[in-house]
Design a protein around this motif. Structure first.
Motif, PDB file in Angstrom:
ATOM      1  N   ASP A  72      31.617  35.920  58.795  1.00 31.94           N
ATOM      2  CA  ASP A  72      32.917  35.477  58.279  1.00 31.94           C
ATOM      3  C   ASP A  72      32.758  34.832  56.903  1.00 31.94           C
ATOM      4  OD1 ASP A  72      34.498  36.260  60.502  1.00 31.94           O
ATOM      5  OD2 ASP A  72      33.811  34.504  61.604  1.00 31.94           O
ATOM      6  N   ILE A  73      31.685  34.077  56.725  1.00 30.11           N
ATOM      7  CA  ILE A  73      31.425  33.437  55.435  1.00 30.11           C
ATOM      8  C   ILE A  73      31.074  34.493  54.388  1.00 30.11           C
ATOM      9  CG2 ILE A  73      29.968  31.786  54.200  1.00 30.11           C
ATOM     10  CD1 ILE A  73      29.557  30.332  56.849  1.00 30.11           C
ATOM     11  N   LEU A  74      30.222  35.436  54.771  1.00 31.02           N
ATOM     12  CA  LEU A  74      29.829  36.495  53.835  1.00 31.02           C
ATOM     13  C   LEU A  74      31.016  37.374  53.467  1.00 31.02           C
ATOM     14  CD1 LEU A  74      26.413  37.566  55.422  1.00 31.02           C
ATOM     15  CD2 LEU A  74      26.775  36.207  53.336  1.00 31.02           C
ATOM     16  N   GLY A  75      32.005  37.434  54.369  1.00 34.01           N
ATOM     17  CA  GLY A  75      33.176  38.275  54.125  1.00 34.01           C
ATOM     18  C   GLY A  75      34.298  37.575  53.382  1.00 34.01           C
ATOM     19  N   MET A  76      34.056  36.354  52.902  1.00 30.00           N
ATOM     20  CA  MET A  76      35.087  35.628  52.143  1.00 30.00           C
ATOM     21  C   MET A  76      35.523  36.439  50.931  1.00 30.00           C
ATOM     22  SD  MET A  76      33.549  31.741  52.205  1.00 30.00           S
ATOM     23  CE  MET A  76      34.639  31.213  50.886  1.00 30.00           C
ATOM     24  N   GLN A  77      36.825  36.465  50.692  1.00 30.25           N
ATOM     25  CA  GLN A  77      37.375  37.185  49.556  1.00 30.25           C
ATOM     26  C   GLN A  77      37.580  36.241  48.376  1.00 30.25           C
ATOM     27  OE1 GLN A  77      37.944  40.602  49.545  1.00 30.25           O
ATOM     28  NE2 GLN A  77      36.904  40.495  51.530  1.00 30.25           N
ATOM     29  N   ASP A  78      37.245  36.717  47.189  1.00 30.27           N
ATOM     30  CA  ASP A  78      37.480  35.962  45.962  1.00 30.27           C
ATOM     31  C   ASP A  78      38.702  36.563  45.272  1.00 30.27           C
ATOM     32  OD1 ASP A  78      37.479  34.940  43.334  1.00 30.27           O
ATOM     33  OD2 ASP A  78      35.334  34.527  43.459  1.00 30.27           O
ATOM     34  N   ASP A  79      39.833  35.885  45.380  1.00 31.80           N
ATOM     35  CA  ASP A  79      41.086  36.427  44.847  1.00 31.80           C
ATOM     36  C   ASP A  79      41.031  36.646  43.341  1.00 31.80           C
ATOM     37  OD1 ASP A  79      42.142  36.445  47.363  1.00 31.80           O
ATOM     38  OD2 ASP A  79      43.110  34.488  47.168  1.00 31.80           O
ATOM     39  N   ILE A  80      40.409  35.709  42.627  1.00 33.63           N
ATOM     40  CA  ILE A  80      40.325  35.853  41.169  1.00 33.63           C
ATOM     41  C   ILE A  80      39.492  37.087  40.824  1.00 33.63           C
ATOM     42  CG2 ILE A  80      39.451  34.808  39.049  1.00 33.63           C
ATOM     43  CD1 ILE A  80      40.121  32.098  40.213  1.00 33.63           C
ATOM     44  N   ARG A  81      38.386  37.255  41.515  1.00 34.08           N
ATOM     45  CA  ARG A  81      37.534  38.424  41.286  1.00 34.08           C
ATOM     46  C   ARG A  81      38.321  39.705  41.531  1.00 34.08           C
ATOM     47  NH1 ARG A  81      34.514  41.610  44.685  1.00 34.08           N
ATOM     48  NH2 ARG A  81      32.654  42.612  43.779  1.00 34.08           N
ATOM     49  N   GLN A  82      39.075  39.738  42.640  1.00 33.09           N
ATOM     50  CA  GLN A  82      39.846  40.932  42.959  1.00 33.09           C
ATOM     51  C   GLN A  82      40.907  41.225  41.900  1.00 33.09           C
ATOM     52  OE1 GLN A  82      37.510  42.059  45.413  1.00 33.09           O
ATOM     53  NE2 GLN A  82      39.404  43.153  45.828  1.00 33.09           N
ATOM     54  N   ARG A  83      41.592  40.176  41.431  1.00 31.82           N
ATOM     55  CA  ARG A  83      42.638  40.381  40.420  1.00 31.82           C
ATOM     56  C   ARG A  83      42.050  40.871  39.110  1.00 31.82           C
ATOM     57  NH1 ARG A  83      44.889  35.488  42.412  1.00 31.82           N
ATOM     58  NH2 ARG A  83      44.181  34.330  40.580  1.00 31.82           N
ATOM     59  N   LEU A  84      40.894  40.332  38.727  1.00 27.92           N
ATOM     60  CA  LEU A  84      40.256  40.764  37.491  1.00 27.92           C
ATOM     61  C   LEU A  84      39.778  42.204  37.570  1.00 27.92           C
ATOM     62  CD1 LEU A  84      38.200  37.567  36.519  1.00 27.92           C
ATOM     63  CD2 LEU A  84      40.323  38.387  35.481  1.00 27.92           C
ATOM     64  N   LEU A  85      39.234  42.572  38.728  1.00 26.43           N
ATOM     65  CA  LEU A  85      38.806  43.959  38.908  1.00 26.43           C
ATOM     66  C   LEU A  85      39.989  44.916  38.833  1.00 26.43           C
ATOM     67  CD1 LEU A  85      36.115  43.644  41.742  1.00 26.43           C
ATOM     68  CD2 LEU A  85      35.732  44.271  39.348  1.00 26.43           C
ATOM     69  N   GLN A  86      41.104  44.520  39.450  1.00 26.11           N
ATOM     70  CA  GLN A  86      42.306  45.346  39.399  1.00 26.11           C
ATOM     71  C   GLN A  86      42.837  45.465  37.984  1.00 26.11           C
ATOM     72  OE1 GLN A  86      44.997  43.575  42.219  1.00 26.11           O
ATOM     73  NE2 GLN A  86      43.753  44.139  43.992  1.00 26.11           N
ATOM     74  N   THR A  87      42.727  44.353  37.231  1.00 23.13           N
ATOM     75  CA  THR A  87      43.181  44.367  35.834  1.00 23.13           C
ATOM     76  C   THR A  87      42.346  45.336  35.005  1.00 23.13           C
ATOM     77  OG1 THR A  87      43.921  42.072  35.977  1.00 23.13           O
ATOM     78  CG2 THR A  87      43.528  42.963  33.769  1.00 23.13           C
ATOM     79  N   VAL A  88      41.019  45.277  35.182  1.00 22.96           N
ATOM     80  CA  VAL A  88      40.128  46.151  34.433  1.00 22.96           C
ATOM     81  C   VAL A  88      40.351  47.616  34.807  1.00 22.96           C
ATOM     82  CG1 VAL A  88      37.712  46.785  34.083  1.00 22.96           C
ATOM     83  CG2 VAL A  88      38.378  44.385  34.085  1.00 22.96           C
ATOM     84  N   GLU A  89      40.522  47.861  36.129  1.00 21.30           N
ATOM     85  CA  GLU A  89      40.703  49.237  36.593  1.00 21.30           C
ATOM     86  C   GLU A  89      42.007  49.838  36.091  1.00 21.30           C
ATOM     87  OE1 GLU A  89      40.371  48.797  40.756  1.00 21.30           O
ATOM     88  OE2 GLU A  89      38.183  48.525  40.744  1.00 21.30           O
ATOM     89  N   GLY A  90      42.976  48.961  35.772  1.00 22.07           N
ATOM     90  CA  GLY A  90      44.259  49.453  35.304  1.00 22.07           C
ATOM     91  C   GLY A  90      44.298  49.771  33.834  1.00 22.07           C
ATOM     92  N   LEU A  91      43.232  49.487  33.084  1.00 21.41           N
ATOM     93  CA  LEU A  91      43.189  49.744  31.640  1.00 21.41           C
ATOM     94  C   LEU A  91      42.874  51.219  31.333  1.00 21.41           C
ATOM     95  CD1 LEU A  91      41.291  46.562  30.414  1.00 21.41           C
ATOM     96  CD2 LEU A  91      43.743  47.013  30.321  1.00 21.41           C
TER      97      LEU A  91
END
Length: 247
Positions: free
Chosen positions: A228-247
């Motif tokens: 459960d700890i290893l599966g923690m999601q980093d929201d900022i990381r996810q948003r930044l990745l989505q931002t980069v992928e959208g360029l």
């Protein structure tokens, strides 16, 4: 979380869960204490709150009217059935936020198990413990004045949180998001619930049934595993990745 009953493994997992829960609760409580000034009943209700200074008449009238409508709808309904008129000015005995255990009932093979979450907590004011609130509701000889105070304090807290979008965004950014939830036994009363960035879950029902039979009481706590700890999601990381992928 699916696993067979292994007493030693369950003991280790429970010990690990308690340590993780204590650390997370301490962090959440620290954030809440730091941001407590943003829970502003004095600012919202002005002269409608005992001891508060006057503020914008139109704005405070609007907030008090909304709050009265909320109280009239929820306070008069089951399980409270209060005939108390809303007292003006509102008298809050304590406005310091506190975290209380989030509990719920789990029907299980002809019995009910009381389950505690180690990673989510109900926000209340100090001296207005959630467990005491439950007991007051269930007591046939309860004090209506005490019940009224509990309802008012939890409603004021909900109203302040719901009107303070900045507070919610800050806690979300700190990875301890706030949600508004209704809990069984409390009718339509909305509670503020703070969640941690780690998720907890229940094992198989057979594990819960065996564990409660061995302990002799109908209580259980959700568990947190290393996964459960290893599966923690980093929201900022996810948003930044989505931002980069959208360029």
């Amino acid at each position: 979380m699916s696993q067979g009953l292994d007493i030693e493994a369950l003991i280790r997992l429970r010990k690990q869960t308690r340590a993780i829960s204590d650390a997370l609760r301490s962090q959440a409580a620290d954030y809440l204490a730091t941001l407590a000034m943003l829970v502003r009943p004095q600012h919202l209700f002005g002269e409608y709150l005992q001891g508060a200074p006057r503020s914008s008449g139109r704005e405070t009238q609007h907030h008090f009217k909304e709050f009265k409508e909320l109280y009239d709808r929820i306070g008069s309904a089951a399980p409270f059935s209060l005939i108390h008129e809303l007292e003006v000015p509102l008298n809050l005995l304590n406005t310091t936020p506190e975290l209380y255990a989030l509990e719920y009932d789990l029907p299980l093979a002809g019995r009910t198990v009381r389950v505690t979450s180690p990673t989510r907590w109900v926000v209340g004011f100090q001296s207005f413990e959630l467990e005491r609130f439950r007991k007051v509701i269930k007591d046939p000889n309860r004090s209506n004045a005490e019940l009224y105070r509990f309802v008012i304090h939890y409603l004021v807290l909900f109203y302040c949180f719901s009107k303070s979008g900045g507070l919610g965004r800050l806690l979300l950014g700190l990875r301890f998001p706030v949600s508004f939830e209704r809990l069984k036994e409390f009718g339509d009363l909305p509670f503020c619930v703070i969640s941690s960035p780690v998720r907890s879950s229940l094992p198989d029902e057979s594990v819960i049934r065996s564990a409660t039979e061995i302990s002799g009481n109908a209580t259980f706590e959700e568990l947190v595993s290393r996964e459960d700890i290893l599966g923690m999601q980093d929201d900022i990381r996810q948003r930044l990745l989505q931002t980069v992928e959208g360029l």
